[in-house]
Design an enzyme around this catalytic site. Structure first.
Site, PDB file in Angstrom:
ATOM      1  N   ASN A   4      -6.169  73.099 118.073  1.00 53.48           N
ATOM      2  CA  ASN A   4      -7.256  73.897 117.492  1.00 53.48           C
ATOM      3  C   ASN A   4      -8.485  73.689 118.381  1.00 53.48           C
ATOM      4  O   ASN A   4      -9.124  72.643 118.331  1.00 53.48           O
ATOM      5  CB  ASN A   4      -7.527  73.402 116.058  1.00 53.48           C
ATOM      6  CG  ASN A   4      -8.772  74.037 115.469  1.00 53.48           C
ATOM      7  OD1 ASN A   4      -9.290  75.031 115.985  1.00 53.48           O
ATOM      8  ND2 ASN A   4      -9.266  73.457 114.381  1.00 53.48           N
ATOM      9  N   LYS A  34     -11.338  75.184 118.393  1.00 50.62           N
ATOM     10  CA  LYS A  34     -12.669  75.395 117.791  1.00 50.62           C
ATOM     11  C   LYS A  34     -13.527  76.260 118.723  1.00 50.62           C
ATOM     12  O   LYS A  34     -12.999  77.157 119.367  1.00 50.62           O
ATOM     13  CB  LYS A  34     -13.318  74.047 117.461  1.00 50.62           C
ATOM     14  CG  LYS A  34     -12.337  73.120 116.720  1.00 50.62           C
ATOM     15  CD  LYS A  34     -12.965  71.926 116.110  1.00 50.62           C
ATOM     16  CE  LYS A  34     -11.887  71.109 115.401  1.00 50.62           C
ATOM     17  NZ  LYS A  34     -12.409  70.042 114.604  1.00 50.62           N
ATOM     18  N   HIS A  89      -9.766  75.996 107.171  1.00 55.16           N
ATOM     19  CA  HIS A  89     -10.179  74.782 107.877  1.00 55.16           C
ATOM     20  C   HIS A  89     -11.431  74.212 107.208  1.00 55.16           C
ATOM     21  O   HIS A  89     -12.292  74.962 106.757  1.00 55.16           O
ATOM     22  CB  HIS A  89     -10.452  75.094 109.355  1.00 55.16           C
ATOM     23  CG  HIS A  89     -10.628  73.847 110.158  1.00 55.16           C
ATOM     24  ND1 HIS A  89     -11.819  73.168 110.195  1.00 55.16           N
ATOM     25  CD2 HIS A  89      -9.755  73.136 110.913  1.00 55.16           C
ATOM     26  CE1 HIS A  89     -11.665  72.087 110.953  1.00 55.16           C
ATOM     27  NE2 HIS A  89     -10.428  72.049 111.401  1.00 55.16           N
ATOM     28  N   GLU A 123     -14.055  73.027 108.357  1.00 57.88           N
ATOM     29  CA  GLU A 123     -15.336  73.508 108.925  1.00 57.88           C
ATOM     30  C   GLU A 123     -15.682  74.891 108.376  1.00 57.88           C
ATOM     31  O   GLU A 123     -16.849  75.211 108.158  1.00 57.88           O
ATOM     32  CB  GLU A 123     -15.260  73.485 110.466  1.00 57.88           C
ATOM     33  CG  GLU A 123     -15.359  72.046 110.983  1.00 57.88           C
ATOM     34  CD  GLU A 123     -14.613  71.775 112.268  1.00 57.88           C
ATOM     35  OE1 GLU A 123     -14.247  72.714 112.988  1.00 57.88           O
ATOM     36  OE2 GLU A 123     -14.379  70.572 112.558  1.00 57.88           O
ATOM     37  N   GLU A 151      -5.519  67.660 106.458  1.00 61.18           N
ATOM     38  CA  GLU A 151      -6.593  67.166 107.316  1.00 61.18           C
ATOM     39  C   GLU A 151      -7.682  66.540 106.453  1.00 61.18           C
ATOM     40  O   GLU A 151      -8.572  67.249 105.951  1.00 61.18           O
ATOM     41  CB  GLU A 151      -7.213  68.319 108.108  1.00 61.18           C
ATOM     42  CG  GLU A 151      -6.244  69.035 109.024  1.00 61.18           C
ATOM     43  CD  GLU A 151      -6.973  69.710 110.186  1.00 61.18           C
ATOM     44  OE1 GLU A 151      -6.689  69.371 111.327  1.00 61.18           O
ATOM     45  OE2 GLU A 151      -7.843  70.563 109.928  1.00 61.18           O
ATOM     46  N   GLY A 189     -12.713  64.898 113.687  1.00 62.59           N
ATOM     47  CA  GLY A 189     -13.751  64.730 114.709  1.00 62.59           C
ATOM     48  C   GLY A 189     -14.534  63.437 114.600  1.00 62.59           C
ATOM     49  O   GLY A 189     -15.572  63.285 115.232  1.00 62.59           O
ATOM     50  N   SER A 218      -8.515  63.424 114.088  1.00 64.72           N
ATOM     51  CA  SER A 218      -8.612  62.367 115.114  1.00 64.72           C
ATOM     52  C   SER A 218      -7.261  61.932 115.677  1.00 64.72           C
ATOM     53  O   SER A 218      -7.051  60.747 115.961  1.00 64.72           O
ATOM     54  CB  SER A 218      -9.401  61.167 114.585  1.00 64.72           C
ATOM     55  OG  SER A 218     -10.737  61.561 114.309  1.00 64.72           O
ATOM     56  N   GLY A 235     -10.095  67.820 119.164  1.00 67.77           N
ATOM     57  CA  GLY A 235     -10.679  67.313 120.411  1.00 67.77           C
ATOM     58  C   GLY A 235      -9.660  66.974 121.495  1.00 67.77           C
ATOM     59  O   GLY A 235      -9.826  67.355 122.666  1.00 67.77           O
TER      60      GLY A 235
END
Ligand code: PGA
Length: 249
Positions: free
Chosen positions: A9, A11, A95, A97, A165, A171, A211, A233
């Site tokens: 992902n 982002k 998600h 976010e 998640e 993150g 993470s 990430g």
């Protein structure tokens, strides 16, 4: 046997040119991969270029969101048909976010899943509790509610993937322990069995996100009910993403 899925992902990272450079470096690593299914979910503006590069490989393309209407005056939104015609197979929905910053609710998640399924795309439904909810031991209750509402009035969830998640792990560098993740994945599988049936519960892929990195992926992926990962990430660099893919047993 469920085939593990490792999806990146991205982002709001990578221009089309950076996407092209990533794939040039990444594709040789995964040429003969048969261990896991691999997907990348770049920003909308990179879908076209990514599709051109991966269309003859086994790597699947995903989008990070979608709107539930077919078309219309919805400035800034993207439809399922647009995503399908851009080469997408997966769509990430719900998600954290999106839920935190962009007014995603369980109701909009439900509308999006219905539309995605009816357009022959595959939802990756994200669920997970906040740190506060975990500290109050409400994580199962929260995830149960998110899943029940996401699938409300849906009889056939097709190939839908669920990504657990925990919000506190996204993150932050703090991943759920393999035991915490396995406990939740097992809970989700039982919930799917009660909402649908045993066959669906055995077939559905439940992936972990939060993470994930080369250093922790193997232990997390080795858990019985964990069928791969949604990687943020660490999916932005070809070598770390590849190392995570290799951690699937
Ligand atoms: P992270 O993000 O791997 O950077 O924690 C995961 C996600 O948001 O899907």
């Amino acid at each position: 046997m469920r085939k593990p899925l490792v999806a990146g992902n991205w982002k709001m990272y990578k221009t089309p040119k950076e996407t092209e450079e990533f794939l040039k470096a990444f594709l040789p690593f995964v040429q003969n991969n048969e261990i896991a299914e691999i997907a990348i979910c770049p920003p909308y503006t990179s879908l076209y270029i990514a599709h051109q590069q991966i269309k003859d490989t086994s790597i699947k393309l995903g989008a990070q969101d979608v709107h539930w209407e077919d078309e219309g005056a919805f400035t800034g939104k993207i439809s399922c048909k647009m995503l399908r015609d851009s080469g997408c197979h997966y769509v990430i929905i719900g998600h954290s976010e999106q839920r935190t910053y962009f007014y995603e609710t369980d109701e909009t998640v439900n509308k999006k899943i219905k539309k995605v399924l009816s357009n022959h795309l595959v939802p990756i439904l994200c669920v997970g509790e906040t740190l506060e909810q975990r500290n109050q031991n409400q994580q199962k209750e929260i995830v149960k509610m998110q899943i029940e509402k996401a699938f409300q009035t849906i009889k056939d969830i097709g190939e839908t993937v669920i990504a657990y998640e925990p919000v506190w792990a996204i993150g932050t560098g703090i991943n759920a322990t393999p035991e915490q993740a396995q406990e939740m994945h097992n809970f989700i599988r039982s919930l799917i069995q009660s909402l649908f049936n045993q066959e669906v519960a055995e077939k559905i892929r439940i992936i972990y996100g939060g993470s994930l990195k080369p250093e922790n992926a193997k232990e997390i992926f080795s858990q019985k009910d964990i069928d791969g990962g949604l990687v943020g990430g660490a999916s932005l660099k070809p070598d770390s993403f590849y190392k995570i893919i290799q951690s699937v047993i």
